[in-house]
Design a protein around this motif. Structure first.
Motif, PDB file in Angstrom:
ATOM      1  N   ALA A 192       0.828  -1.207   0.000  1.00 21.25           N
ATOM      2  CA  ALA A 192       0.000   0.000   0.000  1.00 21.25           C
ATOM      3  C   ALA A 192       0.863   1.258   0.000  1.00 21.25           C
ATOM      4  CB  ALA A 192      -0.939   0.008   1.204  1.00 21.25           C
ATOM      5  N   VAL A 193       1.904   1.273   0.828  1.00 23.58           N
ATOM      6  CA  VAL A 193       2.791   2.431   0.910  1.00 23.58           C
ATOM      7  C   VAL A 193       3.518   2.630  -0.418  1.00 23.58           C
ATOM      8  CG1 VAL A 193       4.888   3.330   2.015  1.00 23.58           C
ATOM      9  CG2 VAL A 193       3.048   2.351   3.407  1.00 23.58           C
ATOM     10  N   LYS A 194       4.004   1.529  -1.009  1.00 20.79           N
ATOM     11  CA  LYS A 194       4.715   1.615  -2.290  1.00 20.79           C
ATOM     12  C   LYS A 194       3.786   2.125  -3.389  1.00 20.79           C
ATOM     13  CE  LYS A 194       7.249  -1.130  -5.643  1.00 20.79           C
ATOM     14  NZ  LYS A 194       7.719  -2.459  -6.012  1.00 20.79           N
ATOM     15  N   LEU A 195       2.581   1.583  -3.460  1.00 19.72           N
ATOM     16  CA  LEU A 195       1.605   1.998  -4.461  1.00 19.72           C
ATOM     17  C   LEU A 195       1.254   3.477  -4.274  1.00 19.72           C
ATOM     18  CD1 LEU A 195      -0.104   0.774  -6.793  1.00 19.72           C
ATOM     19  CD2 LEU A 195      -1.870   0.292  -5.105  1.00 19.72           C
ATOM     20  N   PHE A 196       1.088   3.875  -3.026  1.00 18.61           N
ATOM     21  CA  PHE A 196       0.775   5.272  -2.706  1.00 18.61           C
ATOM     22  C   PHE A 196       1.925   6.186  -3.120  1.00 18.61           C
ATOM     23  CE2 PHE A 196       0.824   8.970   0.065  1.00 18.61           C
ATOM     24  CZ  PHE A 196      -0.491   9.410  -0.016  1.00 18.61           C
ATOM     25  N   ALA A 197       3.130   5.866  -2.674  1.00 16.09           N
ATOM     26  CA  ALA A 197       4.286   6.737  -2.921  1.00 16.09           C
ATOM     27  C   ALA A 197       4.572   6.871  -4.417  1.00 16.09           C
ATOM     28  CB  ALA A 197       5.512   6.190  -2.198  1.00 16.09           C
ATOM     29  N   LYS A 198       4.532   5.761  -5.115  1.00 11.86           N
ATOM     30  CA  LYS A 198       4.821   5.775  -6.555  1.00 11.86           C
ATOM     31  C   LYS A 198       3.814   6.645  -7.307  1.00 11.86           C
ATOM     32  CE  LYS A 198       5.047   2.674 -10.534  1.00 11.86           C
ATOM     33  NZ  LYS A 198       4.837   1.302 -10.983  1.00 11.86           N
ATOM     34  N   ASN A 199       2.553   6.536  -6.957  1.00  9.71           N
ATOM     35  CA  ASN A 199       1.517   7.242  -7.700  1.00  9.71           C
ATOM     36  C   ASN A 199       1.304   8.676  -7.229  1.00  9.71           C
ATOM     37  OD1 ASN A 199       0.322   5.344  -9.796  1.00  9.71           O
ATOM     38  ND2 ASN A 199       0.560   4.062  -7.995  1.00  9.71           N
ATOM     39  N   VAL A 200       1.610   8.980  -5.974  1.00  7.63           N
ATOM     40  CA  VAL A 200       1.541  10.371  -5.506  1.00  7.63           C
ATOM     41  C   VAL A 200       2.579  11.200  -6.254  1.00  7.63           C
ATOM     42  CG1 VAL A 200       2.146  11.847  -3.552  1.00  7.63           C
ATOM     43  CG2 VAL A 200       0.446  10.069  -3.269  1.00  7.63           C
ATOM     44  N   VAL A 201       3.744  10.640  -6.465  1.00  9.93           N
ATOM     45  CA  VAL A 201       4.799  11.340  -7.215  1.00  9.93           C
ATOM     46  C   VAL A 201       4.307  11.620  -8.632  1.00  9.93           C
ATOM     47  CG1 VAL A 201       7.101  11.074  -8.213  1.00  9.93           C
ATOM     48  CG2 VAL A 201       6.687  10.435  -5.844  1.00  9.93           C
ATOM     49  N   ILE A 202       3.667  10.632  -9.259  1.00  9.20           N
ATOM     50  CA  ILE A 202       3.148  10.806 -10.620  1.00  9.20           C
ATOM     51  C   ILE A 202       2.067  11.882 -10.643  1.00  9.20           C
ATOM     52  CG2 ILE A 202       1.827   9.673 -12.463  1.00  9.20           C
ATOM     53  CD1 ILE A 202       3.298   7.059 -11.648  1.00  9.20           C
ATOM     54  N   MET A 203       1.200  11.891  -9.620  1.00  6.18           N
ATOM     55  CA  MET A 203       0.119  12.875  -9.575  1.00  6.18           C
ATOM     56  C   MET A 203       0.624  14.306  -9.527  1.00  6.18           C
ATOM     57  SD  MET A 203      -2.541  11.087  -6.902  1.00  6.18           S
ATOM     58  CE  MET A 203      -3.319  12.632  -6.504  1.00  6.18           C
ATOM     59  N   PHE A 204       1.729  14.528  -8.798  1.00  8.40           N
ATOM     60  CA  PHE A 204       2.207  15.883  -8.598  1.00  8.40           C
ATOM     61  C   PHE A 204       3.395  16.250  -9.484  1.00  8.40           C
ATOM     62  CE2 PHE A 204       0.032  14.949  -4.558  1.00  8.40           C
ATOM     63  CZ  PHE A 204      -0.905  15.964  -4.618  1.00  8.40           C
ATOM     64  N   SER A 205       3.659  15.406 -10.482  1.00  7.08           N
ATOM     65  CA  SER A 205       4.780  15.746 -11.379  1.00  7.08           C
ATOM     66  C   SER A 205       4.291  16.325 -12.675  1.00  7.08           C
ATOM     67  CB  SER A 205       5.643  14.522 -11.651  1.00  7.08           C
ATOM     68  OG  SER A 205       4.907  13.509 -12.290  1.00  7.08           O
TER      69      SER A 205
END
Length: 193
Positions: free
Chosen positions: A180-193
């Motif tokens: 869950a943390v990995k999925l969150f971190a990976k996609n939060v970066v994509i959302m804000f890039s």
């Protein structure tokens, strides 16, 4: 285009097998059954297949209709997985499971455990690598395995025992939390890039 290739079938099968990870979900399934939640294997697999097929062909379009991108969808799904992991690790009930005719079959078994955001995102991603017919075949083979696991989970519980299930539940809770943390971190970066 319909072009069957065995090597693509195997490749897609392995990728989907790893991301669906039904064996890692066995403690969750057992926990839900111990809470007297009804799990219908046939229905869970059928609904998961429908979700996968829908997202394979029109997933991005559906998300775009709601103004949601794949990264946002994955972040939302990671939060659901996070809560399931917290329940497993700390032995608390956060999800107040309403009584429905489907019990736990649809939520959380069909979604997000089987057809979760990670699996759906992966499915959308491998379209660029593999022909659709090979992806569908790999998906069906994976869901047949999921069906067998759901049908025989009681045998697994008898073999492993209550102490084994307790240990597995805590261990896989931590693994699920890490996913869950990995999925969150990976996609939060994509959302804000």
């Amino acid at each position: 285009m319909l072009e069957f290739k065995f090597i693509e079938l195997v490749g897609a099968f392995v990728v989907l097998f790893a991301i669906i990870d039904i064996l890692g979900a066995v403690p969750i399934i057992i926990s839900l059954r111990n809470q007297q939640k009804v799990i219908k294997a046939e229905k869970a697999v059928s609904i998961s297949l429908l979700i996968f097929i829908a997202f394979l062909f029109v997933g991005e379009i559906i998300l775009n209709l709601f103004g949601v991108d794949i990264a946002s969808f994955a972040v939302a799904g990671s939060l659901v997985i996070f809560v399931l992991a917290i329940e497993m690790i700390f032995g608390v009930e956060i999800f107040k499971h309403e009584t429905t005719s489907s019990g736990a079959t649809i939520v959380p078994i069909a979604f997000p455990l089987i057809a979760g955001p990670g699996a759906i995102t992966t499915l959308l991603s491998i379209r660029a690598e593999y022909h659709t017919i090979n992806i569908i075949a790999a998906l069906i083979l994976n869901l047949l395995f999921v069906y067998l696991v759901l049908r025989t989970v009681d045998r697994v519980e008898r073999i492993v025992g209550q102490d084994g299930i307790f240990i597995l539940r805590k261990f896989f809770g931590v693994i699920l939390l890490a996913i869950a943390v990995k999925l969150f971190a990976k996609n939060v970066v994509i959302m804000f890039s």
